[in-house]
Design a protein around this motif. Sequence first.
Motif, PDB file in Angstrom:
ATOM      1  N   ARG A   1      38.818 -28.265  50.191  1.00 30.83           N
ATOM      2  CA  ARG A   1      38.888 -27.126  49.265  1.00 30.83           C
ATOM      3  C   ARG A   1      37.608 -26.295  49.304  1.00 30.83           C
ATOM      4  N   SER A   2      36.449 -26.974  49.238  1.00 27.27           N
ATOM      5  CA  SER A   2      35.191 -26.223  49.242  1.00 27.27           C
ATOM      6  C   SER A   2      34.943 -25.577  50.605  1.00 27.27           C
ATOM      7  N   SER A   3      35.411 -26.214  51.668  1.00 25.12           N
ATOM      8  CA  SER A   3      35.302 -25.601  52.985  1.00 25.12           C
ATOM      9  C   SER A   3      36.094 -24.300  53.023  1.00 25.12           C
ATOM     10  N   GLY A   4      37.263 -24.317  52.422  1.00 23.54           N
ATOM     11  CA  GLY A   4      38.056 -23.094  52.341  1.00 23.54           C
ATOM     12  C   GLY A   4      37.344 -22.006  51.562  1.00 23.54           C
ATOM     13  N   GLU A   5      36.601 -22.397  50.523  1.00 24.04           N
ATOM     14  CA  GLU A   5      35.890 -21.405  49.724  1.00 24.04           C
ATOM     15  C   GLU A   5      34.732 -20.786  50.519  1.00 24.04           C
TER      16      GLU A   5
END
Length: 745
Positions: free
Chosen positions: A585-589
């Motif tokens: 999720r944070s990689s996507g952000e």
Amino acid sequence: MVSIPYLDKADLGPLADAAASWKALPAKYDALQREFEQRVINHLKGHWEGDAADSAFVTMGKARTEYENAATEAERIAKLLLDAHGEFTASQKQLHALLDEARNDHYKVYDDGRVEDVDPRQDSPTASASPGLAEERKKKLDSLVSRLTRVLEVATAADEAASSALERDANGDSQSFNTSVYTTLDSVEADQAAALMNKKGRLSDAEITKLNLLLSANKNDPEFSRDFAVKTGGENMLSKYNELMSPPAGTTLSKAQLAQLKELKANLGTTIGTATTSDDHRKGGPDPEITKFQNDLLKAGQRDFNANPTESPYGLTGYQLTSSLMSEGKWDKDFLQGYGDALITAEKNGANAGQNPDAYWGYPRTLGTTNIGALDPMAGYMDALGHNPEASTEFFGSETSVNGEKVDHYDYLMKDRHWPEGAGYTGDDKNPNGYNNLGHALESAVTGHSYDSSPSADTPAHNEQQAALMEKVVHDVSKDDGLAHDGMQDSLGRMAGEYMPDIHQSLTNDQSDNKGEFYPLSGTRAVFDERDTSRFLMTVGKDPDGYAAVNLGESAYTSNLIDYHLQHPDAFKGSTDTALREIARSSGEVQGSIAIGRRESDIGTGVEADKSYNDAMGRAGGYAAGIVGTGIGVGTSFIATPAVGAGVGGIATTVTGDLINQIVQGSERDTLGDTVYSSGADWENSKHSTTAVLQDAYQNSAAAQGKGDVADYNNILANEVEQGFQSAESNLDGYGQDKRGTGQG
């Protein structure tokens, strides 16, 4: 120049034997002296008187002194020969190692120094199937040639120095023993180099070649550099350098002569830098003569050095000359601090009260026909800080007092100073903007390593001062994206790449202490606001080089991190599943934020923009490979304990390295095609690419650990990436190009 066959086959045994023989002589001379005194002088004392006796005793006294001088000369020659033997032996060993390396890696080294790639893969289908093979082989070849040249230069300088020392007659035409024989080759070479710098009049091409050889062979040697600097003197050093870089009016230099002068600039700068740090090796504290040398450089800062007064009434200042040299090598931290204070003071007290460095440092000053150096001394000084991380961190965290006013170094350089533009001001045709040099200094200040090198396992974890500066940069750029000045975005991207644990912690949904388990780091954490992080990343993503550094740095980090959690399922108190979901999720952000920046870039759309971003991905490949090569993730803030570090170093380097290579190669596409990995030319492409990186990292790591088929996990990662991209869009809603340079939040 000493040849490869000569150094390869040279029998150094006789030289060692000669050194041993000379080493034995002092004891023999001492024995002869004692015997002479006992059998002759002492035997005659009290038994012979008169004028003849007085005259004879004077003569015998001189003979006794000659025995002492003979012993002294023999001892010094022995030391010189031993030093020469050590130098030649070291060079020969290095040559043998390089020749073995070349043979083992399928390179052929010819007697004249040429190196040819004879790898059979070059003529096989394997080469065409591996786009990176040719580039990799070329880099290795260039490295071999460079290191071979270096070994031969050192051996040649040592050979010529030994010959000169043994032929030297310090006594002139006297027939007495020479008690001033050199004892080290460093002393010989320092004297030779200083003599060339102290010579009146312009040096000939042959003399410049000789000076280059001496400096190149010894530029990292503290003893040589110290002696050379002291014997040349600070002000005289600048004067001769200016003279060499300013040929007489009407002189047209060939390409070879210009290349020779550029090499001299690099060699001289590195040598002086080494000299300023030479007292680090002294047991007795600071070296007063090196302190004087540094003070002389500072005093000469505002003096004009004019080699061609008929062309212009103004020459270059000492600051411009010193900064030109300072862009090379490692310089003393305290000297750099004092120099920066003096340089800012000069600007603030200069033309137009420091508001227009163009006028203060520019016309009618000129670099002359060679165009070597930079008119803006701040450019070279920034690169000096870029090569000296400790000095850089200290400088950006301090201030200067000018006429009672406190001048914050960071604010002055990042926000207040007008940076002159043009290759003449920066000394770099490829980067005619001084902000590029400012980026180099900031990069070293927050990362702890030189801007032109990747982090290594030896790079210390980020400290409090580095983290605080990175926090300030992220916050300021997020509030005013105009501070991401043209020319420094690549540095900002690499800075972000090495603070990925901190960045991911700022973006995590988990606000408990668990985020330290998701994204473990050692050292001091940089604390970023989530919206600041998103805005900073979006701003950096508008530039191809900034985008590429963040993209590859983040990909390398998350790939290593996934491998880490799979290898150490107990690292997170929750579950590995929860950790992997959070990472995705944070990689996507992160990737979503730079994708928005990519979308809002001023570069344009279509083929032109794709090429700019794809080319940048290729340039950043080496940086990402360096990060992967540490075996500990991005930067040194990734691994919290040695035990964990040892585990990650096992598989992650191979898994992540292969993945990064695939990303770089896969980014080469046009707007009509599509690949698994892309540079994010549109929102959906970027989302799919981010997902593919995470899926492949998971599958590759699981397969390497024998965990079987994990294809069913792909949808879970894809869903988390989708949420991350949505978070990025929400954080950046309404924050676009209309905010550029306004300072609005």
